[in-house]
Design a protein around this motif. Structure first.
Motif, mmCIF file in Angstrom:
data_model
loop_
_atom_site.group_PDB
_atom_site.id
_atom_site.type_symbol
_atom_site.label_atom_id
_atom_site.label_comp_id
_atom_site.label_asym_id
_atom_site.label_seq_id
_atom_site.Cartn_x
_atom_site.Cartn_y
_atom_site.Cartn_z
ATOM 1 N N CYS A 287 0.812 -1.224 0.000
ATOM 2 C CA CYS A 287 0.000 0.000 0.000
ATOM 3 C C CYS A 287 0.844 1.273 0.000
ATOM 4 O O CYS A 287 0.290 2.373 -0.119
ATOM 5 C CB CYS A 287 -0.938 0.006 1.202
ATOM 6 S SG CYS A 287 -2.294 -1.170 1.060
ATOM 7 N N THR A 288 2.152 1.138 0.129
ATOM 8 C CA THR A 288 2.996 2.335 0.073
ATOM 9 C C THR A 288 3.077 2.899 -1.342
ATOM 10 O O THR A 288 3.549 4.011 -1.540
ATOM 11 C CB THR A 288 4.411 2.023 0.575
ATOM 12 O OG1 THR A 288 4.972 0.966 -0.225
ATOM 13 C CG2 THR A 288 4.380 1.582 2.046
ATOM 14 N N SER A 289 2.634 2.131 -2.333
ATOM 15 C CA SER A 289 2.578 2.603 -3.718
ATOM 16 C C SER A 289 1.184 2.350 -4.270
ATOM 17 O O SER A 289 0.601 1.292 -4.021
ATOM 18 C CB SER A 289 3.600 1.871 -4.593
ATOM 19 O OG SER A 289 3.353 2.112 -5.973
ATOM 20 N N PRO A 290 0.635 3.286 -5.049
ATOM 21 C CA PRO A 290 -0.672 3.033 -5.669
ATOM 22 C C PRO A 290 -0.636 1.929 -6.722
ATOM 23 O O PRO A 290 -1.681 1.468 -7.166
ATOM 24 C CB PRO A 290 -1.024 4.382 -6.306
ATOM 25 C CG PRO A 290 0.281 5.080 -6.500
ATOM 26 C CD PRO A 290 1.164 4.631 -5.362
ATOM 27 N N LEU A 291 0.571 1.507 -7.102
ATOM 28 C CA LEU A 291 0.704 0.407 -8.056
ATOM 29 C C LEU A 291 1.082 -0.902 -7.369
ATOM 30 O O LEU A 291 1.347 -1.902 -8.045
ATOM 31 C CB LEU A 291 1.763 0.745 -9.112
ATOM 32 C CG LEU A 291 1.604 2.047 -9.884
ATOM 33 C CD1 LEU A 291 2.687 2.161 -10.955
ATOM 34 C CD2 LEU A 291 0.227 2.156 -10.514
ATOM 35 N N GLY A 292 1.080 -0.918 -6.044
ATOM 36 C CA GLY A 292 1.613 -2.057 -5.304
ATOM 37 C C GLY A 292 0.805 -3.333 -5.397
ATOM 38 O O GLY A 292 1.319 -4.416 -5.107
ATOM 39 N N VAL A 293 -0.451 -3.240 -5.781
ATOM 40 C CA VAL A 293 -1.301 -4.424 -5.923
ATOM 41 C C VAL A 293 -1.835 -4.462 -7.340
ATOM 42 O O VAL A 293 -2.299 -3.443 -7.872
ATOM 43 C CB VAL A 293 -2.473 -4.398 -4.926
ATOM 44 C CG1 VAL A 293 -3.337 -5.653 -5.061
ATOM 45 C CG2 VAL A 293 -1.957 -4.270 -3.495
ATOM 46 N N ALA A 294 -1.743 -5.617 -7.978
ATOM 47 C CA ALA A 294 -2.265 -5.759 -9.334
ATOM 48 C C ALA A 294 -3.748 -5.399 -9.360
ATOM 49 O O ALA A 294 -4.516 -5.813 -8.494
ATOM 50 C CB ALA A 294 -2.060 -7.186 -9.837
#
Length: 456
Positions: free
Chosen positions: A73-80
């Motif tokens: 969750c530290t990146s908006p791209l962290g989860v597909a």
């Protein structure tokens, strides 16, 4: 007007097909143009495609020996995108099957989009820098992934600029990739600046329409709701895809490659650049051209792109990597194409690399088989087990001349080839594929009731 400043204005939203990011961005787009917003409820389906619910991540963590080692969750791209919830213990080998990274950019977090376009193959995945992935210690891991879906609507932004004729050219950019400046907020920004420039012109012979929407889904649902009379007014489409980086502009021609728009584009490219790279339909870049060109629409569609670029589909694709000069050149190029189109200027069109000229390569009766189309629009082939993947994307793009590349090109061009009454042998020769393999592939389309054999 600065194009880069508009990219920066449109960039900071968590775009997808549906969701709060798209919704929050609409007022920003409408400060530039008075867009009409068409809405399509989630879970609607069309040709095997469906509009997904809005999706958000609540928690996405990986633990090793009870220690938190990665918080996606530290990146908006962290989860597909569209990953379902998961909680459980996995070995490192098992975990690696759900981790996405980019070896070429070891510090980057990749954007994983596959769930958006493979509705029958949705699975969870976490995205992380390759530097972290390669240094995970052996042992077991605890994964806690909590996501939530909610009903929503897909928005399609539509701005129409009337001319003397109701014959209309579409200018298209897609807004479904979260925090991706070049792919394709650059295309959206260039489309807006083009139409703003056209509004200042005293008289336009033709009409122009900006469509900004999630790729594939947005145009296909929008086209599906138009009347036949409305569709017949759409005489061409210009796709703007990743046009803000410093690479040379490339031209991908329409399926027939001899339309008035093709000729205007080649004329404008030649005058502006003298020499440039161009390719036939689906041989440079794959995007919404398959929607607009799909029968019965058959809208001649060209693509303008500076793809590939290093930061593609990662968190490094930010406005800081773009170039105002390149963006403005993109605007000016589109205006040059439109000016040529308005004047009905023509030039010699390059031949389609895939034209079949030497006759059939097989005389067996089954290889002379032709077919009728039993569908309208773009079909979600993965839903039928008919999808042919593109080759691996590398720094030079995609090798469409490879075996898998030729199969992918045939797949994307097949609806138009069926309309042109190409038989099995002609298709095999045109795309340099084994004739029996092509026959068996078309048999699968027949078995799925997408094609009907003609009595030859």
């Amino acid at each position: 007007m600065s194009v880069l400043s508009l990219v920066e204005k449109l960039f900071p939203f968590s775009y997808s097909i549906t969701g709060s990011g798209n919704d929050e961005s609409i007022p920003v787009y409408q400060t530039e143009l008075n867009f009409t917003v068409h809405e399509y409820a989630s879970n609607q389906s069309l040709n095997g495609w469906y509009i997904p619910d809005a999706w958000r991540v609540i928690k996405a963590q990986i633990f090793h020996n009870e220690q938190l080692i990665y918080d996606a969750c530290t990146s908006p791209l962290g989860v597909a995108i569209l990953s379902p919830s998961f909680s459980g213990e996995l070995s490192l080998t098992e975990l690696n099957q759900h981790l996405i990274s980019c070896e070429q950019l070891p510090d980057a977090i990749p954007y994983q989009w596959q769930n958006l376009y493979r509705p029958n193959e949705i699975s969870w995945a976490l995205c992380m820098p390759d530097n972290i992935k390669q240094n995970l210690p052996s042992g077991n891991y605890q994964v806690i992934l909590e996501t939530k879906n909610s009903a929503s609507t897909m928005k399609v932004l539509d701005y129409f600029l009337p001319g003397q004729s109701d014959e209309t050219i579409i200018i298209n950019g897609h807004n479904c990739h979260p925090f991706q400046a070049n792919d394709d907020i650059s295309g959206c920004a260039v489309a807006i600046r083009v139409i703003q420039a056209l509004k200042q012109q005293a008289k336009l012979k033709y009409s122009y329409r900006v469509i900004i929407a999630p790729e594939l889904h947005g145009p296909m649902f929008w086209l599906n709701e138009l009347t036949k009379q409305e569709r017949e007014k759409l005489t061409g489409c210009i796709l703007l895809k990743s046009v803000g980086n410093k690479a040379d502009m490339r031209l991908q021609r329409s399926y027939n490659d001899d339309s008035a728009l093709d000729l205007a584009a080649q004329n404008a490219f030649t005058k502006r650049y003298q020499t440039f790279e161009q390719g036939a339909f689906r041989t440079i870049y794959g995007n919404d051209e398959t929607v607009f060109e799909a029968p019965p629409f058959n809208i001649p569609t060209i693509s303008l792109t500076r793809w590939p670029f290093k930061q593609y589909h990662t968190d490094l694709d930010t406005p800081e990597t773009l170039c105002e000069q390149a963006l403005q050149d993109s605007v000016d190029l589109v205006l040059d194409i439109i000016a040529s189109y308005e004047k009905n200027e023509s030039t010699v069109s390059s031949p389609n690399e895939y034209l079949c000229e030497s006759g059939n390569i097989a005389t067996e009766a089954k290889y002379q088989q032709t077919y009728q189309r039993n569908f309208d629009g773009l079909v979600c082939l993965s839903a039928y087990g008919l999808y042919k993947s593109i080759p691996q994307v590398d720094s030079s793009g995609v090798d469409y001349s490879s075996l898998s590349g030729r199969w992918n090109t045939l797949m994307n061009c097949l609806p138009r080839e069926i309309e042109a009454k190409q038989n099995v042998a002609q298709l095999a020769e045109k795309y340099q594929l084994p004739v029996e393999g092509v026959y068996q592939y078309l048999e699968l389309w027949v078995e799925n009731n997408l094609l009907i054999k003609e009595n030859n």
